[in-house]
Scaffold this active site. Structure first.
Site, PDB file in Angstrom:
ATOM      1  N   HIS A 153       9.675 -36.554  49.692  1.00  0.00           N
ATOM      2  CA  HIS A 153       9.824 -37.847  49.002  1.00  0.00           C
ATOM      3  C   HIS A 153      10.998 -37.863  48.038  1.00  0.00           C
ATOM      4  O   HIS A 153      11.368 -38.918  47.541  1.00  0.00           O
ATOM      5  CB  HIS A 153       8.527 -38.177  48.243  1.00  0.00           C
ATOM      6  N   ASP A 357      17.193 -40.245  42.942  1.00  0.00           N
ATOM      7  CA  ASP A 357      15.851 -40.679  43.344  1.00  0.00           C
ATOM      8  C   ASP A 357      15.731 -40.598  44.863  1.00  0.00           C
ATOM      9  O   ASP A 357      16.687 -40.940  45.569  1.00  0.00           O
ATOM     10  CB  ASP A 357      15.611 -42.130  42.901  1.00  0.00           C
TER      11      ASP A 357
HETATM   12  P1  ADP Z   1       8.220 -42.032  41.772  1.00  0.00           P
HETATM   13  O1  ADP Z   1       7.551 -41.708  43.048  1.00  0.00           O
HETATM   14  O2  ADP Z   1       9.302 -41.066  41.400  1.00  0.00           O
HETATM   15  O3  ADP Z   1       7.270 -42.231  40.637  1.00  0.00           O
HETATM   16  P2  ADP Z   1       8.807 -44.711  42.886  1.00  0.00           P
HETATM   17  O4  ADP Z   1       9.599 -45.826  42.294  1.00  0.00           O
HETATM   18  O5  ADP Z   1       9.144 -44.413  44.288  1.00  0.00           O
HETATM   19  O6  ADP Z   1       8.976 -43.444  41.925  1.00  0.00           O
HETATM   20  O7  ADP Z   1       7.288 -45.091  42.840  1.00  0.00           O
HETATM   21  C1  ADP Z   1       6.641 -45.424  41.652  1.00  0.00           C
HETATM   22  C2  ADP Z   1       5.335 -46.133  41.992  1.00  0.00           C
HETATM   23  O8  ADP Z   1       4.487 -46.030  40.889  1.00  0.00           O
HETATM   24  C3  ADP Z   1       5.553 -47.600  42.297  1.00  0.00           C
HETATM   25  O9  ADP Z   1       4.658 -48.016  43.297  1.00  0.00           O
HETATM   26  C4  ADP Z   1       5.221 -48.251  40.959  1.00  0.00           C
HETATM   27  O10 ADP Z   1       4.700 -49.568  41.056  1.00  0.00           O
HETATM   28  C5  ADP Z   1       4.172 -47.323  40.410  1.00  0.00           C
HETATM   29  N1  ADP Z   1       4.269 -47.342  38.948  1.00  0.00           N
HETATM   30  C6  ADP Z   1       5.310 -46.971  38.202  1.00  0.00           C
HETATM   31  N2  ADP Z   1       5.077 -47.207  36.892  1.00  0.00           N
HETATM   32  C7  ADP Z   1       3.861 -47.747  36.820  1.00  0.00           C
HETATM   33  C8  ADP Z   1       3.042 -48.238  35.771  1.00  0.00           C
HETATM   34  N3  ADP Z   1       3.437 -48.243  34.505  1.00  0.00           N
HETATM   35  N4  ADP Z   1       1.839 -48.721  36.099  1.00  0.00           N
HETATM   36  C9  ADP Z   1       1.421 -48.725  37.374  1.00  0.00           C
HETATM   37  N5  ADP Z   1       2.143 -48.307  38.403  1.00  0.00           N
HETATM   38  C10 ADP Z   1       3.339 -47.824  38.138  1.00  0.00           C
HETATM   39  O1  F6P Z   2       7.226 -39.421  44.659  1.00  0.00           O
HETATM   40  C1  F6P Z   2       7.614 -38.235  44.037  1.00  0.00           C
HETATM   41  C2  F6P Z   2       6.477 -37.626  43.255  1.00  0.00           C
HETATM   42  O2  F6P Z   2       6.869 -36.406  42.743  1.00  0.00           O
HETATM   43  C3  F6P Z   2       5.213 -37.393  44.038  1.00  0.00           C
HETATM   44  O3  F6P Z   2       5.168 -36.199  44.771  1.00  0.00           O
HETATM   45  C4  F6P Z   2       4.244 -37.426  42.930  1.00  0.00           C
HETATM   46  O4  F6P Z   2       2.921 -37.642  43.298  1.00  0.00           O
HETATM   47  C5  F6P Z   2       4.780 -38.558  42.074  1.00  0.00           C
HETATM   48  O5  F6P Z   2       6.149 -38.413  42.136  1.00  0.00           O
HETATM   49  C6  F6P Z   2       4.263 -38.561  40.655  1.00  0.00           C
HETATM   50  O6  F6P Z   2       4.393 -37.293  40.062  1.00  0.00           O
HETATM   51  P1  F6P Z   2       3.125 -36.437  39.596  1.00  0.00           P
HETATM   52  O7  F6P Z   2       2.198 -36.342  40.782  1.00  0.00           O
HETATM   53  O8  F6P Z   2       3.687 -35.110  39.202  1.00  0.00           O
HETATM   54  O9  F6P Z   2       2.530 -37.207  38.470  1.00  0.00           O
END
Ligand code: ADP
Ligand code: F6P
Length: 457
Positions: A153, A357
């Site tokens: 990811h 990212d």
């Molecule tokens: P990562 O996997 O690195 O966290 P992504 O942008 O791919 O980044 O995914 C983040 C996911 O987590 C999205 O679906 C987003 O809506 C959710 N998310 C991020 N911040 C919040 C928050 N404050 N409350 C609820 N969901 C969140």
């Molecule tokens: O999408 C990338 C990622 O590292 C996932 O593997 C992971 O579940 C998510 O971000 C949130 O991080 P964590 O599980 O360490 O809170």
């Protein structure tokens, strides 16, 4: 049809899944069913020597426990203090300690051992992300011959970054245990090919085939998507009560991220400061809402980013706020998906400006949530995997505060016609390449590999 077994570090057991991986797989498994295996969530002093069942979801769930020591070395340590910073181009933040690597290997072997009694001969096993690079190899050691795929990811490191790992050659040994490896973006596949060749002599035998030490592997790009149609509906139906209210005539600019140094949050705060410095006309006209729940606390770099962002937000508000206007609202907690969807829809600008990212699902959620008749503008970092599919966003270099501030100003001024035409282009890719497309494309490729293996056995 054979059963799908997904394995990831994080398993959604609570109500508020956060992080792209959990959100995407939750969507994928809800529709197809199957089994999801992952960490139970909190370290325990006396970990069970078996997987624990969690009934009550649309799919089966089994969790594994971790001792505090294993959690520290495998999760906080090797996963998030070595692999995460290095894969995100921040080797300067990595903390190399042989105990972390040992812990990672040990936990991978343990998860494999606990999984074996639950596996059926025709299961397809889909291992997720960098926390579990080594799981495929450990399953193979125990004689598991099922089709096993891996999906990364996060970004795959380029050769110069890969060289900062304590064990670059071992990483490629781990990868070669899989039948199929999936990446988010072309950039990652190219880095995989270049780093593998550089570090181990791995050969690229075809566009998507690699050979090393007598094993072959298929590697391909499968950009992850969101459950776009349900997001469109959630945004449309979001309750009015959850709207942000302003005392001035301000338009909303929104950022939603885990509070991670890879997301470029201080950089976007500085760009906003630059905007307010340069264009006083925008004072009281734009209000920035940054939602960023803390993550991975206990890792120093995460504690530092929290302090840095809080400090910056305070300084900018102190410098520019008026009696009726607070330039930045900085909120450190998660929100339910429907509330987020409504906030995205209300916003004139979606700020997605990571320094690195894998994909970034927030970019796709923001687009899906817009009113097509009066859409907001997505400002997107050129370092998010999403940019390969979303060039119709305002694409910026997040290190460049001037360029990012200029994009904010131009999003504020953009004509409705231009906003609509950019949004149409973005929405079509978000709808077409959604999460169902992603999992179906990946699993079709995995099935093809399994069928080919069966022929050659
Ligand atoms: P990562 O996997 O690195 O966290 P992504 O942008 O791919 O980044 O995914 C983040 C996911 O987590 C999205 O679906 C987003 O809506 C959710 N998310 C991020 N911040 C919040 C928050 N404050 N409350 C609820 N969901 C969140
Ligand atoms: O999408 C990338 C990622 O590292 C996932 O593997 C992971 O579940 C998510 O971000 C949130 O991080 P964590 O599980 O360490 O809170």
């Amino acid at each position: 049809m054979s059963r799908l077994v997904v394995v990831s570090n994080r398993l959604p057991l609570g109500d508020n899944p956060s992080g792209g991986l959990v959100v995407a797989l939750d969507d994928a498994l809800r529709s197809s069913g199957g089994l999801w295996i992952g960490f139970s969530g909190e370290p325990v002093d006396d970990p069970a020597d078996a997987l624990i069942d969690h009934p009550g979801a649309a799919f089966d769930r089994l969790s594994f426990d971790l001792s505090p020591e294993d959690h520290h070395n495998y999760y906080l340590g090797f996963s998030n203090s070595v692999l995460w910073p290095i894969c995100h181009g921040r080797a300067d933040l990595s903390h190399l300690d042989p105990i972390y690597l040992d812990g990672y290997r040990k936990v991978s072997a343990r998860i494999a051992r606990l999984m074996v009694p639950h596996l059926r001969p025709d299961d397809r096993i889909w291992v997720q992300d960098y926390q579990l690079f080594a799981l495929g190899a450990e399953l193979r050691k125990l004689g598991v011959r099922n089709a096993i795929g891996h999906f990364l990811h996060i970004p795959f490191p380029a050769p110069a970054e890969c060289a900062t790992l304590p064990n670059p050659a071992e990483l490629f040994d781990w990868m070669m245990a899989y039948d199929l490896v999936g990446f988010q973006a072309r950039r990652d596949l190219d880095n995989f090919a270049a780093s593998g060749h550089h570090m181990t002599g791995m050969e690229q035998t075809d566009e998507n085939r690699f050979a090393l030490g007598g094993r072959t592997l298929r590697a391909e790009v499968f950009p992850i998507g969101i459950d776009a149609r349900s997001f469109v509906e959630e945004a449309r139906d979001a309750p009015d009560a959850d709207r942000v209210r302003f005392l001035t005539n301000a338009r909303l600019m929104i950022g939603v991220d885990r509070l991670d140094y890879s997301k470029g949050i201080p950089q976007r705060f500085r760009a906003f400061q630059q905007l307010l410095d340069k264009i006083p006309d925008l004072h009281e006209q734009i209000s920035f809402l940054q939602i960023a729940p803390p993550t991975r606390s206990g890792v120093q770099a995460y504690d530092d980013i929290r302090e840095e962002t809080e400090h910056l937000a305070g300084r900018i508000n102190g410098q520019f706020a008026t009696l009726n206007w607070t330039p930045i609202r900085f909120i450190n907690r998660p929100y339910p998906r429907q509330v987020l969807a409504g906030l995205y829809r209300q916003a004139r600008i979606g700020l997605v400006t990571p320094l690195a990212d894998g994909m970034n699902l927030v970019a796709k959620e923001f687009v899906a949530a817009q009113d097509p008749e009066d859409p907001g503008v997505l400002i997107l970092s050129r370092f998010a995997g999403a940019v390969e599919q979303m060039p119709a966003a305002l694409v910026i270099n997040p290190h460049d505060a001037h360029e990012t501030a200029a994009a904010m100003a131009s999003a504020m001024r953009m004509s409705k016609a231009e906003r609509k035409s950019r949004h149409q282009e973005l929405l079509s890719v978000v709808l077409e390449k959604d999460v169902a497309w992603w999992s179906a494309a990946y699993l079709k490729a995995l099935d093809e590999e399994a069928a080919q293996d069966a022929l050659t056995e």
